[in-house]
Design a protein around this motif. Structure first.
Motif, PDB file in Angstrom:
ATOM      1  N   LYS A  31     -19.948  -6.705-142.282  1.00 16.62           N
ATOM      2  CA  LYS A  31     -19.409  -6.146-141.047  1.00 16.62           C
ATOM      3  C   LYS A  31     -18.908  -7.245-140.130  1.00 16.62           C
ATOM      4  CE  LYS A  31     -22.109  -1.902-140.948  1.00 16.62           C
ATOM      5  NZ  LYS A  31     -23.160  -1.150-140.239  1.00 16.62           N
ATOM      6  N   THR A  32     -19.665  -8.331-140.018  1.00 15.40           N
ATOM      7  CA  THR A  32     -19.256  -9.441-139.167  1.00 15.40           C
ATOM      8  C   THR A  32     -17.969 -10.066-139.685  1.00 15.40           C
ATOM      9  OG1 THR A  32     -21.591  -9.874-138.692  1.00 15.40           O
ATOM     10  CG2 THR A  32     -20.031 -11.614-138.144  1.00 15.40           C
ATOM     11  N   GLU A  33     -17.893 -10.243-141.008  1.00 18.70           N
ATOM     12  CA  GLU A  33     -16.689 -10.820-141.612  1.00 18.70           C
ATOM     13  C   GLU A  33     -15.487  -9.902-141.396  1.00 18.70           C
ATOM     14  OE1 GLU A  33     -15.175 -12.522-145.945  1.00 18.70           O
ATOM     15  OE2 GLU A  33     -17.257 -11.916-145.682  1.00 18.70           O
ATOM     16  N   GLU A  34     -15.703  -8.589-141.558  1.00 18.60           N
ATOM     17  CA  GLU A  34     -14.608  -7.636-141.335  1.00 18.60           C
ATOM     18  C   GLU A  34     -14.126  -7.695-139.885  1.00 18.60           C
ATOM     19  OE1 GLU A  34     -16.165  -3.877-142.560  1.00 18.60           O
ATOM     20  OE2 GLU A  34     -16.011  -4.344-144.697  1.00 18.60           O
ATOM     21  N   LYS A  35     -15.060  -7.757-138.959  1.00 18.38           N
ATOM     22  CA  LYS A  35     -14.684  -7.840-137.540  1.00 18.38           C
ATOM     23  C   LYS A  35     -13.902  -9.128-137.271  1.00 18.38           C
ATOM     24  CE  LYS A  35     -18.428  -5.162-135.473  1.00 18.38           C
ATOM     25  NZ  LYS A  35     -19.622  -5.220-134.605  1.00 18.38           N
ATOM     26  N   LEU A  36     -14.384 -10.231-137.836  1.00 18.15           N
ATOM     27  CA  LEU A  36     -13.707 -11.515-137.652  1.00 18.15           C
ATOM     28  C   LEU A  36     -12.299 -11.468-138.244  1.00 18.15           C
ATOM     29  CD1 LEU A  36     -13.951 -14.438-136.658  1.00 18.15           C
ATOM     30  CD2 LEU A  36     -14.853 -15.032-138.905  1.00 18.15           C
ATOM     31  N   MET A  94      -5.395  -9.488-135.608  1.00 18.85           N
ATOM     32  CA  MET A  94      -4.853  -9.110-134.299  1.00 18.85           C
ATOM     33  C   MET A  94      -4.244 -10.331-133.606  1.00 18.85           C
ATOM     34  SD  MET A  94      -5.229  -5.899-134.036  1.00 18.85           S
ATOM     35  CE  MET A  94      -4.919  -5.592-132.321  1.00 18.85           C
ATOM     36  N   ILE A  95      -4.939 -11.453-133.675  1.00 14.03           N
ATOM     37  CA  ILE A  95      -4.422 -12.682-133.062  1.00 14.03           C
ATOM     38  C   ILE A  95      -3.126 -13.100-133.748  1.00 14.03           C
ATOM     39  CG2 ILE A  95      -4.880 -15.161-132.788  1.00 14.03           C
ATOM     40  CD1 ILE A  95      -7.829 -14.420-132.306  1.00 14.03           C
ATOM     41  N   THR A  96      -3.133 -13.060-135.074  1.00 13.73           N
ATOM     42  CA  THR A  96      -1.944 -13.435-135.846  1.00 13.73           C
ATOM     43  C   THR A  96      -0.778 -12.496-135.512  1.00 13.73           C
ATOM     44  OG1 THR A  96      -3.388 -14.225-137.616  1.00 13.73           O
ATOM     45  CG2 THR A  96      -1.086 -13.864-138.177  1.00 13.73           C
ATOM     46  N   GLU A  97      -1.065 -11.196-135.453  1.00 17.49           N
ATOM     47  CA  GLU A  97      -0.009 -10.229-135.104  1.00 17.49           C
ATOM     48  C   GLU A  97       0.536 -10.502-133.708  1.00 17.49           C
ATOM     49  OE1 GLU A  97      -1.537  -6.283-135.589  1.00 17.49           O
ATOM     50  OE2 GLU A  97      -1.716  -6.491-137.761  1.00 17.49           O
ATOM     51  N   ASN A  98      -0.367 -10.786-132.759  1.00 14.62           N
ATOM     52  CA  ASN A  98       0.083 -11.097-131.394  1.00 14.62           C
ATOM     53  C   ASN A  98       0.956 -12.353-131.374  1.00 14.62           C
ATOM     54  OD1 ASN A  98      -1.137  -8.912-130.232  1.00 14.62           O
ATOM     55  ND2 ASN A  98      -2.981 -10.015-129.607  1.00 14.62           N
ATOM     56  N   ARG A  99       0.546 -13.368-132.101  1.00 10.13           N
ATOM     57  CA  ARG A  99       1.328 -14.610-132.147  1.00 10.13           C
ATOM     58  C   ARG A  99       2.690 -14.358-132.795  1.00 10.13           C
ATOM     59  NH1 ARG A  99      -3.149 -19.149-133.858  1.00 10.13           N
ATOM     60  NH2 ARG A  99      -4.178 -19.226-131.824  1.00 10.13           N
ATOM     61  N   MET A 100       2.648 -13.589-133.878  1.00  3.88           N
ATOM     62  CA  MET A 100       3.907 -13.294-134.557  1.00  3.88           C
ATOM     63  C   MET A 100       4.836 -12.494-133.639  1.00  3.88           C
ATOM     64  SD  MET A 100       3.900 -14.796-137.412  1.00  3.88           S
ATOM     65  CE  MET A 100       5.262 -14.070-138.259  1.00  3.88           C
ATOM     66  N   ALA A 101       4.256 -11.556-132.911  1.00  3.16           N
ATOM     67  CA  ALA A 101       5.069 -10.755-131.985  1.00  3.16           C
ATOM     68  C   ALA A 101       5.662 -11.651-130.903  1.00  3.16           C
ATOM     69  CB  ALA A 101       4.220  -9.647-131.369  1.00  3.16           C
ATOM     70  N   ARG A 102       4.865 -12.568-130.353  1.00  9.73           N
ATOM     71  CA  ARG A 102       5.386 -13.505-129.347  1.00  9.73           C
ATOM     72  C   ARG A 102       6.488 -14.376-129.929  1.00  9.73           C
ATOM     73  NH1 ARG A 102      -0.261 -15.648-127.099  1.00  9.73           N
ATOM     74  NH2 ARG A 102      -0.922 -13.738-126.066  1.00  9.73           N
ATOM     75  N   LEU A 103       6.241 -14.896-131.129  1.00 13.43           N
ATOM     76  CA  LEU A 103       7.244 -15.734-131.790  1.00 13.43           C
ATOM     77  C   LEU A 103       8.549 -14.970-131.990  1.00 13.43           C
ATOM     78  CD1 LEU A 103       5.449 -17.856-134.529  1.00 13.43           C
ATOM     79  CD2 LEU A 103       7.143 -18.659-132.905  1.00 13.43           C
ATOM     80  N   ASN A 104       8.412 -13.745-132.476  1.00  7.54           N
ATOM     81  CA  ASN A 104       9.615 -12.916-132.692  1.00  7.54           C
ATOM     82  C   ASN A 104      10.333 -12.652-131.371  1.00  7.54           C
ATOM     83  OD1 ASN A 104       9.337 -12.794-135.454  1.00  7.54           O
ATOM     84  ND2 ASN A 104       8.141 -10.887-135.398  1.00  7.54           N
ATOM     85  N   ALA A 105       9.533 -12.410-130.310  1.00  2.00           N
ATOM     86  CA  ALA A 105      10.142 -12.179-128.995  1.00  2.00           C
ATOM     87  C   ALA A 105      10.864 -13.435-128.517  1.00  2.00           C
ATOM     88  CB  ALA A 105       9.082 -11.748-127.996  1.00  2.00           C
ATOM     89  N   LEU A 106      10.209 -14.585-128.709  1.00  2.00           N
ATOM     90  CA  LEU A 106      10.842 -15.856-128.316  1.00  2.00           C
ATOM     91  C   LEU A 106      12.121 -16.107-129.121  1.00  2.00           C
ATOM     92  CD1 LEU A 106       7.793 -18.264-127.815  1.00  2.00           C
ATOM     93  CD2 LEU A 106       9.371 -17.435-126.063  1.00  2.00           C
TER      94      LEU A 106
END
Length: 181
Positions: A132-137, A143-155
């Motif tokens: 469960k801990t590994e799944e959450k991590l 989520m962090i990667t998706e957010n970064r990718m979204a920012r990169l794409n926006a930039l």
């Protein structure tokens, strides 16, 4: 020693019944010595409000007294056990020892089995918690990667828009210089 003690307790039980019967039959005070047995003497004490009181004097079996016959009862002589009897006792003791050993081994095996079950359950709980801990991590990392990718794409999108805008501005400047010149 045990037989003497049990004989005394039996006689004391008899005494209580005897004293009850006597107190019912005779309301007169008893003489000082109420009764004498071979190894004890019972004396009556002053009557009290709570009932009759007695003093029980136990005589030692080795204490010769004038009222007592001089023949002392000697403990029965033990006969020497035969070799067969000794062998039988030894085998019985060995069988008891083996039986006790089997019981102890059985209890140890049961205890070990319970400990294994507890350990297995603890490992399962630990594994489930780790999963469960590994799944959450992993989920957070995604989520962090998706957010970064979204920012990169926006930039990138903004950069493309700015490049397009800069290209239009350059074209307009060239047109303006050509027209004015």
């Amino acid at each position: 020693m045990d037989s003497t003690l049990s004989a005394y307790s039996d006689k004391l039980r008899e005494m209580s019944v005897l004293s009850l019967i006597c107190s019912c039959l005779y309301n007169q005070p008893h003489p000082n010595t109420f009764g004498q047995f071979e190894d004890m003497e019972v004396k009556s004490l002053n009557k009290r409000a709570s009932g009759q009181a007695f003093e029980v004097i136990l005589k030692s079996p080795t204490d010769p007294s004038p009222e007592r016959p001089q023949t002392l009862a000697l403990p029965p002589q033990r006969k020497e056990p035969s070799l067969g009897e000794l062998q039988r006792r030894l085998e019985a003791a060995e069988a008891r020892r083996r039986s006790q050993e089997k019981q102890v081994l059985k209890q140890l095996a049961e205890k070990r089995e319970r400990e294994k079950e507890v350990l297995t359950k603890a490992q399962e709980v630990n594994n489930n918690y780790s999963k469960k801990t590994e799944e959450k991590l992993n989920h957070k990392m995604e989520m962090i990667t998706e957010n970064r990718m979204a920012r990169l794409n926006a930039l990138k999108q903004r950069l493309r828009e700015k490049e397009i805008h800069a290209e239009e501005v350059r074209k307009n400047k060239e047109l303006n210089t050509d027209l004015s010149g």
